[in-house]
Design an enzyme around this catalytic site. Structure first.
Site, PDB file in Angstrom:
ATOM      1  N   HIS A 199       0.826  -1.223   0.000  1.00 14.14           N
ATOM      2  CA  HIS A 199       0.000   0.000   0.000  1.00 14.14           C
ATOM      3  C   HIS A 199       0.860   1.275   0.000  1.00 14.14           C
ATOM      4  O   HIS A 199       0.340   2.371  -0.206  1.00 14.14           O
ATOM      5  CB  HIS A 199      -0.912   0.057   1.232  1.00 14.14           C
ATOM      6  N   ASP A 250      -2.710 -10.679  -2.172  1.00 15.99           N
ATOM      7  CA  ASP A 250      -3.267 -10.170  -0.920  1.00 15.99           C
ATOM      8  C   ASP A 250      -4.735  -9.809  -1.191  1.00 15.99           C
ATOM      9  O   ASP A 250      -5.079  -9.435  -2.300  1.00 15.99           O
ATOM     10  CB  ASP A 250      -2.479  -8.918  -0.495  1.00 15.99           C
ATOM     11  N   HIS A 279      -6.295  -7.326  -0.385  1.00 17.01           N
ATOM     12  CA  HIS A 279      -6.428  -5.899  -0.689  1.00 17.01           C
ATOM     13  C   HIS A 279      -5.585  -5.536  -1.911  1.00 17.01           C
ATOM     14  O   HIS A 279      -4.486  -6.075  -2.078  1.00 17.01           O
ATOM     15  CB  HIS A 279      -5.960  -5.057   0.507  1.00 17.01           C
ATOM     16  N   ASP A 319      -4.631 -13.098   3.650  1.00 14.04           N
ATOM     17  CA  ASP A 319      -5.868 -12.571   4.243  1.00 14.04           C
ATOM     18  C   ASP A 319      -7.130 -12.820   3.425  1.00 14.04           C
ATOM     19  O   ASP A 319      -8.214 -12.409   3.830  1.00 14.04           O
ATOM     20  CB  ASP A 319      -5.720 -11.069   4.554  1.00 14.04           C
TER      21      ASP A 319
END
Lengths: 316, 227
Positions: A127, A164, A166, A253
């Protein structure tokens, strides 16, 4: 058996995110325990963290941002810009060690000392933007590794796969205009999950048009949809791009039991994706694959997921 | 929220004696679909759309089969002959909400904005409205959307806001969908964080129901369709 490197370092536990933060040191302890319990350590090549040469971090991040991160961190402030970015006075140094460890793993693969590697680092990176910390990330480990591969090792085409749950907004943004780095991400749809980017029509910009690919998944979807998207989107993209090295942003995740998002992948699906990536690496990249931990917050399952991941890398 | 803040100020216009071919070409170049028509003093007298222009051209022209006489006749045709003379207009002091309701009512794509004297001040298109709402919804801001079902009674939102604020999380926006069910509302806080699992647990513990993301909607009641 492949010579697989495993980067782990007790100093990665020093980045203290305070109470109630999901990105906690226990994540790495769970991974370490799982790998140890599975008896894999004797067959793995241990990689130890070394501080990164700042020049490599500066190859991706703005110098003013790096300085500001250092100052805020050393001054003892516990939060960097957003409440997500909880830190302690060790965070800055730990982030440099995370980058350095990943670069060391890349160096060992490129020097032929090992075939592939899994880097269990904290803090994560995908990120992190050029000049902004976000979503528990400070330095974009994988993006820096891609630049290192190109500048130090003369690699022309780097393929990044990010599974991931995200979207890796930082990684996408850093390379969106760059046709030499292909960024592929599969994640929960941005209308339902952090960070709110990574739509299927975002495919890169300018010269980089066609070198970004996003496969958003809807809440509640699982193995079947995940596998279909990888086959439909990732495999043909890499067949066209032919990456010389594959970097993987590993997030655990999307696991059903992980509460950070709404995906329902099984443990077996993480083995499956690792197998797919290894096939791609063998096909196009002489087996060169370096995977780097991003998210994954289910302490009860991280050990077995890391074990499975390493077992796939080690297999011939 | 005023139209004057969201409208496009630099407007391409036409005079009523411009040929339709020329108007069409200019619209194509500028990639626009609405051309306000003004008089010599800059007062609005009509509007012409790409659709008006297309309708004015016979099929034979598009197929390139019309003869020179017909083509010459079309070349003589002026914007004033095909424009809509009394377009629905907005005043700079109208609001974005006014404009949205007008779009819904009249199904038009753009409104010329005129002052009280009738002078053209700008144009507001559906695209301008969308931009405002992409902004309001915070689409693309780094965060996570949640959906919470609440009873239709005073103080519910306060509890939610307090619970989230106690976690040190900032809000990107809060949407409230009214009339979700009879006596229920749906609250959609957009939180600038990657970390909603804890907030979700907290809210559930407080007795709120989280709405399954696959059931989120923002427009009308689903029951209306089934009735």
């Amino acid at each position: 058996m492949k010579r697989t490197g495993f980067l782990h370092d007790i100093r990665y536990l020093l980045h203290d995110t305070g109470p109630y933060h999901p990105e906690m040191a226990e994540r790495l302890q769970a991974i370490q325990k799982g790998v140890e319990a599975a008896g894999l350590l004797p067959q793995l090549t241990e990689i130890k963290a070394v501080p990164a040469d700042m020049a490599w971090i500066e190859a991706v991040h703005a110098t003013v941002y790096i300085r500001r991160f250092e100052e805020v961190c050393r001054s003892g402030v516990r939060q960097f810009d957003y409440s997500d970015n909880q830190m302690c006075t060790e965070t800055y140094d730990t982030a440099i060690l995370a980058v350095g460890g990943v670069l060391e793993a890349v160096r060992m693969v490129m020097a032929g000392e090992i075939d592939n590697a899994f880097c269990a680092v904290r803090p994560p990176g995908h990120h992190a933007e050029v000049a902004e910390a976000m979503g528990f990330c400070y330095f974009n480990n994988v993006a820096i590794a891609a630049r290192y591969l190109q500048k130090e090792w003369g690699i022309e085409r780097v393929g990044i796969v990010d599974f991931d749950v995200h979207h890796g907004n930082g990684t996408e943004h850093i390379f969106e205009e760059d046709p030499t780095v292909f960024y592929y991400s599969i994640h929960e749809h941005p209308s339902f999950a952090f960070p709110g980017t990574g739509r299927d029509f975002d495919t890169g910009k300018g010269a980089g048009k066609g070198f970004t690919k996003n496969s958003p998944m809807l809440p509640g979807q699982g193995d079947e949809e995940f596998k279909a998207l990888i086959q439909q989107d990732l495999l043909p993209a890499f067949e066209g791009f032919r990456p010389e090295v594959i970097l993987v942003s590993v997030g655990f995740d999307a696991l059903d039991a992980d509460e950070m998002a709404d995906m329902r992948l099984s443990r077996a699906c993480f083995t499956w994706i690792a197998e797919q990536l290894k096939v791609l690496a063998d096909q196009y990249a002489e087996g060169r694959l370096i995977s780097v931990l991003e998210g994954g917050y289910s302490i009860d399952h991280l050990g077995e997921l890391a074990e499975d991941h390493l077992k796939v890398l080690m297999r011939d | 929220m005023f139209v004057s803040k969201s409208m496009t100020r630099k407007v391409l216009t036409a005079a009523k004696d411009e040929s339709i071919f020329s108007a069409q070409e200019r619209m194509k170049q500028a990639a626009i679909r609405h051309l306000p028509v003004v008089d010599a003093d800059g007062r609005l007298i009509g509007i012409v759309t790409d659709r008006d222009l297309r309708s004015a051209m016979p099929y034979s022209l598009i197929k390139n089969t019309c003869d020179d006489a017909e083509r010459a006749k079309l070349a003589e045709m002026r914007v004033g002959e095909i424009m809509s003379p009394d377009p629905i207009t907005l005043n700079p002091a109208h609001t974005i909400q006014d404009a949205l309701l007008l779009v819904q009512e009249h199904k038009v794509g753009a409104f010329p904005v005129v002052d009280d004297a009738g002078n053209l001040k700008g144009i507001l298109s559906v695209r301008d409205l969308l931009r405002a709402f992409v902004n309001v919804l915070g689409i693309g801001q780094r965060g996570t959307l949640m959906g919470i079902l609440v009873e239709e009674k005073v103080g519910q939102l306060k509890q939610i806001v307090d619970a989230i604020t106690e976690e040190g999380i900032s809000f990107g926006s809060v949407l409230v969908a009214r009339y979700w069910e009879d006596d229920k509302r749906a609250v959609f806080p957009y939180l600038l964080t990657n970390h909603v699992a804890r907030v979700k647990k907290k809210l559930t513990g407080m007795g709120f129901t989280l709405i399954d993301p696959m059931d989120w909607y923002l427009d009308q009641l689903p029951s209306k369709e089934s009735e």
